[in-house]
Design an enzyme around this catalytic site. Sequence first.
Site, PDB file in Angstrom:
ATOM      1  N   ARG A 176      -5.208   2.224   1.143  1.00  0.00           N
ATOM      2  CA  ARG A 176      -4.176   3.045   1.772  1.00  0.00           C
ATOM      3  C   ARG A 176      -4.164   2.837   3.281  1.00  0.00           C
ATOM      4  NH1 ARG A 176      -4.953   9.066  -0.567  1.00  0.00           N
ATOM      5  NH2 ARG A 176      -4.439   9.505   1.594  1.00  0.00           N
ATOM      6  N   ARG A 211      -7.685  12.324  10.584  1.00  0.00           N
ATOM      7  CA  ARG A 211      -7.443  13.201   9.428  1.00  0.00           C
ATOM      8  C   ARG A 211      -8.515  14.288   9.328  1.00  0.00           C
ATOM      9  NH1 ARG A 211      -7.243   9.042   4.806  1.00  0.00           N
ATOM     10  NH2 ARG A 211      -6.802  10.802   3.440  1.00  0.00           N
ATOM     11  N   ARG A 239      -2.029  22.985   3.045  1.00  0.00           N
ATOM     12  CA  ARG A 239      -2.912  22.428   4.069  1.00  0.00           C
ATOM     13  C   ARG A 239      -2.786  23.200   5.384  1.00  0.00           C
ATOM     14  NH1 ARG A 239      -3.133  16.873   1.719  1.00  0.00           N
ATOM     15  NH2 ARG A 239      -4.617  15.621   2.859  1.00  0.00           N
ATOM     16  N   ARG A 263     -12.399   3.287  -0.478  1.00  0.00           N
ATOM     17  CA  ARG A 263     -11.446   3.698  -1.522  1.00  0.00           C
ATOM     18  C   ARG A 263     -10.343   2.647  -1.711  1.00  0.00           C
ATOM     19  NH1 ARG A 263      -8.767   9.569  -1.344  1.00  0.00           N
ATOM     20  NH2 ARG A 263      -7.719   8.844   0.529  1.00  0.00           N
ATOM     21  N   LYS A 271     -10.962  15.248  -4.294  1.00  0.00           N
ATOM     22  CA  LYS A 271      -9.953  16.148  -4.889  1.00  0.00           C
ATOM     23  C   LYS A 271      -9.072  15.406  -5.895  1.00  0.00           C
ATOM     24  CE  LYS A 271      -7.885  17.412  -0.998  1.00  0.00           C
ATOM     25  NZ  LYS A 271      -8.660  16.686   0.022  1.00  0.00           N
TER      26      LYS A 271
END
Length: 209
Positions: A155, A166, A89, A123, A13
Amino acid sequence: MNLIFLGPPGTGKGTQAERISAELKIAHVSTGEMFRQLANEGNPLGVEARDNYWGKGNLVPDDITIGLVKERLKKDDCGKGFILDGFPRTIPQAEALEKIVKINYVIDIESSDAIIIKRLTSRRQCENCRKIYGIDVPPKLEGICDVCHGKLYQRDDDRESVIRERIRVYNLQTKPLIEFYKARGLLRIVNGESPIGQIKADIMKIAKK
Ligand code: AMP
């Protein structure tokens, strides 16, 4: 053009919102990025959100998140349109949003859990300009941002244990939004496992209709 990018964490996204907002000259509004920046600045709300919620893979409470987005959408750069990346969300967030703006399309970018875990564990983000890198977009030099030569970091919530939480939270709290937006005729589905350029082309086709 007001768009929502929906889909599990790590489905691309952020990467797509970055590219498409630049092409359509509309604002990119990422609630996750807003929370990270507030925490980096030492803002008490940002630090609380990190320590109690996002650092653990949980959602920040609706009232805080909705308040933040309402203020953000009032800014001038949202006047020509925006991409909401990571908001709403939850159903209460979607209901609150409906009362303040009209949305043209909700793009649901879908990927399997296996792909998501692979993408998120690899990532990295530039701590300076915030550009995102990963298996699909590796930096030219490991650990260094191609654009500003800033240092790349992982992160806190991209560790495997937090990623699984998550995904669980997404299935429980965010997935019901698919039916919510389908019922309103706004939902469009894009395959998030296609090559990055193809995903972008698929989204642009929808946005240009
Ligand atoms: P993201 O960068 O979109 O993956 O968001 C990182 C984290 O910020 C999420 O795991 C949540 O803890 C928090 N967050 C971002 N957007 C929202 C939202 N709309 N509602 C609640 N929490 C959010």
